[in-house]
Design a protein around this motif. Structure first.
Motif, short mmCIF file in Angstrom:
data_model
loop_
_atom_site.label_atom_id
_atom_site.label_comp_id
_atom_site.label_asym_id
_atom_site.label_seq_id
_atom_site.Cartn_x
_atom_site.Cartn_y
_atom_site.Cartn_z
N GLY A 1 17.02 -36.56 64.36
CA GLY A 1 15.63 -36.85 64.03
C GLY A 1 15.48 -37.22 62.57
N ASP A 2 14.25 -37.58 62.15
CA ASP A 2 13.99 -37.94 60.77
C ASP A 2 12.54 -37.60 60.45
N ASP A 3 12.16 -37.90 59.18
CA ASP A 3 10.79 -37.60 58.74
C ASP A 3 9.76 -38.29 59.62
N GLN A 4 10.05 -39.52 60.04
CA GLN A 4 9.10 -40.27 60.83
C GLN A 4 8.85 -39.62 62.19
N THR A 5 9.90 -39.04 62.77
CA THR A 5 9.75 -38.34 64.05
C THR A 5 8.78 -37.17 63.90
N ILE A 6 8.95 -36.39 62.84
CA ILE A 6 8.05 -35.26 62.58
C ILE A 6 6.62 -35.76 62.39
N CYS A 7 6.47 -36.82 61.63
CA CYS A 7 5.14 -37.39 61.37
C CYS A 7 4.47 -37.83 62.67
N GLU A 8 5.21 -38.50 63.53
CA GLU A 8 4.63 -38.97 64.78
C GLU A 8 4.26 -37.81 65.70
N ASN A 9 5.08 -36.77 65.72
CA ASN A 9 4.76 -35.61 66.56
C ASN A 9 3.54 -34.86 66.03
N VAL A 10 3.41 -34.79 64.73
CA VAL A 10 2.23 -34.16 64.13
C VAL A 10 0.98 -34.97 64.47
N LYS A 11 1.06 -36.28 64.36
CA LYS A 11 -0.10 -37.12 64.68
C LYS A 11 -0.50 -36.97 66.15
N LEU A 12 0.50 -36.86 67.02
CA LEU A 12 0.21 -36.68 68.44
C LEU A 12 -0.46 -35.33 68.70
N ALA A 13 0.01 -34.30 68.00
CA ALA A 13 -0.60 -32.98 68.13
C ALA A 13 -2.05 -33.00 67.65
N LEU A 14 -2.32 -33.69 66.56
CA LEU A 14 -3.68 -33.79 66.04
C LEU A 14 -4.58 -34.55 67.01
N LYS A 15 -4.02 -35.55 67.64
CA LYS A 15 -4.79 -36.30 68.64
C LYS A 15 -5.19 -35.41 69.80
N TYR A 16 -4.22 -34.63 70.33
CA TYR A 16 -4.50 -33.75 71.45
C TYR A 16 -5.47 -32.63 71.06
N ALA A 17 -5.40 -32.21 69.80
CA ALA A 17 -6.31 -31.16 69.32
C ALA A 17 -7.67 -31.72 68.93
N LYS A 18 -7.82 -33.03 69.10
CA LYS A 18 -9.08 -33.72 68.77
C LYS A 18 -9.47 -33.51 67.31
N LYS A 19 -8.46 -33.66 66.43
CA LYS A 19 -8.67 -33.54 65.00
C LYS A 19 -8.51 -34.91 64.35
N GLY A 20 -9.49 -35.31 63.56
CA GLY A 20 -9.34 -36.55 62.81
C GLY A 20 -8.35 -36.37 61.67
N TYR A 21 -7.69 -37.46 61.29
CA TYR A 21 -6.69 -37.35 60.21
C TYR A 21 -6.53 -38.70 59.51
N LYS A 22 -5.98 -38.63 58.32
CA LYS A 22 -5.58 -39.81 57.56
C LYS A 22 -4.16 -39.60 57.07
N VAL A 23 -3.42 -40.69 56.96
CA VAL A 23 -2.02 -40.62 56.56
C VAL A 23 -1.86 -41.22 55.18
N SER A 24 -1.09 -40.54 54.33
CA SER A 24 -0.79 -41.07 53.00
C SER A 24 0.64 -40.70 52.63
N THR A 25 1.26 -41.53 51.85
CA THR A 25 2.61 -41.24 51.35
C THR A 25 2.60 -40.84 49.89
N SER A 26 1.41 -40.57 49.35
CA SER A 26 1.29 -40.24 47.93
C SER A 26 0.32 -39.09 47.71
N ALA A 27 0.72 -38.14 46.87
CA ALA A 27 -0.15 -37.02 46.52
C ALA A 27 -1.39 -37.48 45.77
N TYR A 28 -1.29 -38.62 45.13
CA TYR A 28 -2.42 -39.11 44.32
C TYR A 28 -3.61 -39.50 45.19
N ALA A 29 -3.39 -39.64 46.51
CA ALA A 29 -4.49 -39.99 47.40
C ALA A 29 -5.58 -38.92 47.39
#
Length: 292
Positions: A1-29
């Protein structure tokens, strides 16, 4: 696996939990208006230096009460980890890799009646010791029930950092889609009250509710300091009403009264509960019917 796999699984979990989210690759966001109302941060990479200045993130946790979940254990040796994260994560020491035979959980984070034990699930994790103020949820399995738990490798724990909470996962569970429930449980642990939404449901069905018999009296008094009927009225029903109001839905109830001969002989039931809930359903504009 890799970082992207974890990211995709987290996004899928958030979708199922009906939680809105935004993705960023920078802490400055976090300094932008798009992220000013963020309630929780999930970090899906072990290389914190790729995110920029983590002091921005940890200050949001400490000062603004934003909660954070490290869905994979950060690598040692970076300025971001050493200066801003290790202490906030409650980590006292890291001494390399450890091979463990399995894991077990404490009740509290997951919707379970007791501990879960997986004694045949080998894992390679970091040999970590955490501060005594941290709360362990998942940790190394030991066949010896009297073993000192402080010596067991922690796999998932929570600590408080300033105004926020920090959850840390020391295992590769999130590399699998089967661990989405773990991510959702952590999200639930960040909130005072949380109900897991039933996925794509049009009708939610609650069976064996409410009790009209007095069941498991000793256990109910020990756990909740009240009998089963009082627990339904004082604890379960208020939470259901809250869910109904929050979701702008109405309940439809059909009660099938089934009273056994044993209950009749011991008078171990109270049909006044039916009248109570009929009035409650009417009070909130719901439908209620009898059957049987």
């Amino acid at each position: 696996g890799d970082d992207q796999t974890i990211c995709e699984n987290v996004k899928l979990a958030l979708k199922y939990a009906k939680k809105g989210y935004k993705v960023s690759t920078s802490a400055y966001a976090l300094n932008s208006n798009d992220f000013k109302d963020v309630k929780a941060i999930i970090v899906t990479t072990p290389d914190l230096d790729t995110l920029g200045d983590m002091i921005i993130v940890m200050n949001a946790v400490k000062q603004r009460g934003v909660n954070i979940f490290f869905a994979t254990l950060p690598q040692e040796g970076s300025d971001n980890y050493d200066n801003y994260c290790s202490e906030a994560m409650g980590i006292v020491s890291r001494t390399g890799e450890a091979s463990i035979a399995g894991f077990q959980t404490f009740k509290g984070l997951f919707a379970q009646k007791g501990d879960i034990v997986c004694n045949d699930y080998p894992l390679t994790v970091e040999d970590i010791r955490i501060d005594a103020t941290c709360r362990k949820y998942i940790f190394e399995y030991s066949p010896d029930p009297s073993a000192d738990q402080s010596n067991m490798v922690p796999l998932l724990w929570r600590t408080v950092y300033g105004e926020g909470q920090v959850f840390v996962l020391n295992a590769d569970f999130m590399q699998s889609r089967y661990a989405m429930g773990l991510c959702i449980a952590v999200l639930g642990g960040m909130e005072p009250q949380y109900a897991y939404p039933i996925i794509d449901a049009k009708v939610n069905f609650i069976d064996s509710f409410p009790f009209i018999s007095y069941e498991n009296g000793d256990a109910m008094m020990r756990l909740y300091n009240r009998d089963s009927q009082a627990f339904i009225k004082d604890q379960v029903w208020p939470n259901l009403v809250t869910m109904m109001k929050d979701s702008d839905l109405k309940f439809t109830g059909l009660y099938y009264a089934y009273i056994t001969d044993a209950n009749r002989k011991t008078n171990n039931y109270d049909t006044s509960t039916l009248s109570y809930f009929k009035k409650q359903f009417s009070k909130y504009g719901c439908e209620f019917g009898y059957g049987g």
